[in-house]
Design an enzyme around this catalytic site. Structure first.
Site, PDB file in Angstrom:
ATOM      1  N   SER A 106       0.726  -1.098   0.246  1.00 22.97           N
ATOM      2  CA  SER A 106       0.094  -0.126   0.152  1.00 22.97           C
ATOM      3  C   SER A 106       0.947   1.745  -0.229  1.00 22.97           C
ATOM      4  O   SER A 106       1.691   1.432   0.699  1.00 22.97           O
ATOM      5  CB  SER A 106      -1.129  -0.066   1.382  1.00 22.97           C
ATOM      6  OG  SER A 106      -1.416   0.893   1.408  1.00 22.97           O
ATOM      7  N   TYR A 130      -2.116   5.143  -4.183  1.00 21.68           N
ATOM      8  CA  TYR A 130      -2.924   6.130  -4.117  1.00 21.68           C
ATOM      9  C   TYR A 130      -2.588   7.827  -5.111  1.00 21.68           C
ATOM     10  O   TYR A 130      -2.100   7.954  -4.238  1.00 21.68           O
ATOM     11  CB  TYR A 130      -3.944   6.726  -1.941  1.00 21.68           C
ATOM     12  CG  TYR A 130      -4.399   5.878  -1.886  1.00 21.68           C
ATOM     13  CD1 TYR A 130      -5.624   5.216  -2.570  1.00 21.68           C
ATOM     14  CD2 TYR A 130      -4.064   5.461  -0.582  1.00 21.68           C
ATOM     15  CE1 TYR A 130      -7.010   4.420  -2.164  1.00 21.68           C
ATOM     16  CE2 TYR A 130      -4.767   4.487   0.386  1.00 21.68           C
ATOM     17  CZ  TYR A 130      -6.217   3.613  -0.441  1.00 21.68           C
ATOM     18  OH  TYR A 130      -6.902   2.656   0.179  1.00 21.68           O
ATOM     19  N   LYS A 224      -7.568  -1.190  -9.472  1.00 22.28           N
ATOM     20  CA  LYS A 224      -8.257  -1.640  -8.349  1.00 22.28           C
ATOM     21  C   LYS A 224      -9.513  -1.059  -8.141  1.00 22.28           C
ATOM     22  O   LYS A 224      -9.391   0.002  -7.513  1.00 22.28           O
ATOM     23  CB  LYS A 224      -8.082  -2.259  -7.220  1.00 22.28           C
ATOM     24  CG  LYS A 224      -7.615  -2.116  -6.147  1.00 22.28           C
ATOM     25  CD  LYS A 224      -6.669  -2.917  -5.023  1.00 22.28           C
ATOM     26  CE  LYS A 224      -7.458  -3.058  -3.688  1.00 22.28           C
ATOM     27  NZ  LYS A 224      -8.065  -2.209  -2.856  1.00 22.28           N
TER      28      LYS A 224
HETATM   29  C1  LIG Z   1      -7.432  -2.125   7.222  1.00 13.24           C
HETATM   30  C2  LIG Z   1      -7.032  -1.472   5.671  1.00 13.24           C
HETATM   31  C3  LIG Z   1      -6.782  -1.418   4.779  1.00 13.24           C
HETATM   32  C4  LIG Z   1      -6.872  -1.196   3.946  1.00 13.24           C
HETATM   33  N1  LIG Z   1      -5.623  -0.145   3.194  1.00 13.24           N
HETATM   34  C5  LIG Z   1      -5.563   0.006   1.750  1.00 13.24           C
HETATM   35  C6  LIG Z   1      -4.976   0.592   1.041  1.00 13.24           C
HETATM   36  O1  LIG Z   1      -4.102   1.122   1.850  1.00 13.24           O
HETATM   37  N2  LIG Z   1      -5.456   0.710  -0.722  1.00 13.24           N
HETATM   38  C7  LIG Z   1      -6.257  -0.012  -1.086  1.00 13.24           C
HETATM   39  O2  LIG Z   1      -6.058  -0.044  -2.225  1.00 13.24           O
HETATM   40  N3  LIG Z   1      -7.139  -1.186  -0.665  1.00 13.24           N
HETATM   41  C8  LIG Z   1      -7.195  -0.624   0.893  1.00 13.24           C
HETATM   42  N4  LIG Z   1      -7.518  -1.716   1.929  1.00 13.24           N
HETATM   43  C9  LIG Z   1      -9.032  -2.781   0.640  1.00 13.24           C
HETATM   44  C10 LIG Z   1      -8.486  -3.781  -0.076  1.00 13.24           C
HETATM   45  O3  LIG Z   1      -6.842  -4.054  -0.417  1.00 13.24           O
HETATM   46  C11 LIG Z   1      -8.939  -5.272  -0.568  1.00 13.24           C
HETATM   47  O4  LIG Z   1      -9.462  -4.613  -1.203  1.00 13.24           O
HETATM   48  C12 LIG Z   1     -10.275  -5.525   0.957  1.00 13.24           C
HETATM   49  O5  LIG Z   1      -9.623  -5.669   1.826  1.00 13.24           O
HETATM   50  C13 LIG Z   1     -10.439  -6.842   1.013  1.00 13.24           C
HETATM   51  O6  LIG Z   1     -11.035  -7.376   1.241  1.00 13.24           O
HETATM   52  P1  LIG Z   1     -11.033  -8.115   2.181  1.00 13.24           P
HETATM   53  O7  LIG Z   1     -10.418  -8.026   3.429  1.00 13.24           O
HETATM   54  O8  LIG Z   1     -13.028  -8.555   2.933  1.00 13.24           O
HETATM   55  O9  LIG Z   1     -10.559  -9.688   2.035  1.00 13.24           O
HETATM   56  C14 LIG Z   1      -7.444  -1.689   2.899  1.00 13.24           C
HETATM   57  C15 LIG Z   1      -8.117  -2.301   3.679  1.00 13.24           C
HETATM   58  C16 LIG Z   1      -8.656  -2.690   4.882  1.00 13.24           C
HETATM   59  C17 LIG Z   1      -9.258  -3.807   5.438  1.00 13.24           C
END
Ligand SMILES: Cc1cc2nc3c(=O)[nH]c(=O)nc-3n(C[C@H](O)[C@H](O)[C@H](O)COP(=O)(O)O)c2cc1C
Length: 353
Positions: A106, A130, A224
């Site tokens: 990330s 991002y 994404k």
């Molecule tokens: C705590 C947390 C932080 C996240 N941070 C990012 C991030 O920095 N960048 C991003 O593209 N997605 C982020 N996401 C989304 C994840 O990449 C992903 O789409 C999602 O967690 C997938 O679902 P799951 O948790 O059910 O496996 C984050 C999700 C969570 C739970």
């Protein structure tokens, strides 16, 4: 007690983490309808196993963007791993390297990209961006990632603003006071006094900006957060190399389709011309199999990695990955699939409601 499935790691993390950290990880937007539907939608799909097919050898290996991985399972980008384990993303990177799978790092990793790359120099990593309002900062970040050996640029498109996460508001969650935000500029350019900053994501970014990203990097670009055929078609028109079907784990716009329900629309639109991946709600080997049967080349998991970190750092993440890989192998064996190429839509059915 030993932890034998991903739900066990979830239960353990809930007990172990502080309430505000647990809520931050677990939370979805608004009513959390989509977060929960991501899981429920997988359970609505039934499997159609085939037997007597000599499954004494089952090969889970595949490729993404031309690179071989041990199984079609990877780590979705999540920020702030130091919230759950002291050396955060360095542990995650080591576990991913040991499992021979892809780790999407990330923008808001709590460790520096340099430290992450050094921790696991042989691991396959993609860099998630991002997009920042400052173009120069984007350029610097991408060039840094490229020179550190990241193999693809993943641009997250579903965060023009952060989703409305009620628990974080109730908890007064302030990531700044947790000292988790870092200066995104390269080490040379930072102020002598470290300035914690998390610039907001650029809400003005649009399709025409993709050519600028393509002009500054050789890396394949993956979008994404795509959920519709219209955007999938635009992604192809703008020559991206891949799409991650994702609703951000239900943390952005609530009441959109579960990822697995949106997959078919996107897969049909791209007609095999680019790779399509999925994240959101993948918790078992059967879930991985279902996503592949519906056309995903690989799935990525978000929250379970943080549960693994909270359990035992690098070793906890390794356990999570090993369990999911083993379950997936069993799912393949029990449905009569000897290789990834044999997984197809005939393996699943949608029961009449
Ligand atoms: C705590 C947390 C932080 C996240 N941070 C990012 C991030 O920095 N960048 C991003 O593209 N997605 C982020 N996401 C989304 C994840 O990449 C992903 O789409 C999602 O967690 C997938 O679902 P799951 O948790 O059910 O496996 C984050 C999700 C969570 C739970």
């Amino acid at each position: 007690m030993s932890l034998v499935c991903l739900a066990d790691f979830q239960a353990h993390a809930r007990e172990r983490l502080s309430k505000s950290t647990w809520d931050f990880i677990d939370g979805g937007a608004d009513d959390c309808f989509t977060r929960d539907d991501n899981i429920a939608a997988f359970k609505r799909i039934r499997l159609r196993p085939r037997f007597l097919r000599d499954v004494s050898e089952v090969d889970t290996r595949t490729t993404i963007q031309g690179k071989e991985i041990s199984a079609p399972i990877g780590i979705a980008p999540t920020g702030f791993h130091c919230l759950t384990w002291p050396d955060g993303e360095m542990s995650t990177a080591r576990a991913a390297q040991a499992a021979d799978i892809c780790y999407i790092t990330s923008t808001y990793a709590s460790c520096s990209f340099e430290d992450i790359a050094t921790a696991a120099p042989r691991g396959l990593r993609w860099f998630q961006l991002y997009a920042q309002p400052d173009r120069q900062l984007n350029k610097q970040l991408i060039h840094r990632a490229e020179s550190l050996g990241f193999k693809a640029l993943v641009i997250t498109v579903d965060v023009p603003v952060a989703g409305n996460r009620r628990q974080d508001i109730r908890n007064n969650l302030d990531l700044k006071t947790n000292l988790l935000l870092k200066d995104l500029r390269s080490p040379k350019e930072r102020n002598p006094t470290p300035r914690l900053q998390m610039t907001p994501v650029d809400p003005s970014i649009c399709w025409n900006d993709l050519s600028w990203f393509q002009s500054i990097t050789q890396l394949p670009i993956i979008l994404k957060g795509i959920l519709t055929k219209e955007d999938a078609e635009l992604a192809m028109k703008h020559h991206v190399h891949g799409i991650i079907v994702s609703n951000h784990g239900g943390r952005q716009l609530d009441e959109v389709a579960a990822s697995i329900d949106a997959l078919t629309e996107v897969v049909t639109a791209v007609q095999g011309k680019i790779e399509v991946y999925l994240d959101g709600g993948v918790r078992t080997g059967n879930d991985v199999l279902k996503a592949l049967a519906l056309g995903a080349k690989c799935v990525f998991i978000g929250r379970p990695i943080l549960w693994g970190l909270a359990y035992k750092g690098e070793h906890g993440v390794q356990e999570v990955l090993n369990i999911l890989k083993k379950e997936f192998r069993t799912s393949m064996t029990l449905t009569g699939c000897r290789s990834i190429a044999e997984i197809n839509q005939n393996l699943i059915q949608f029961p009449r409601l």
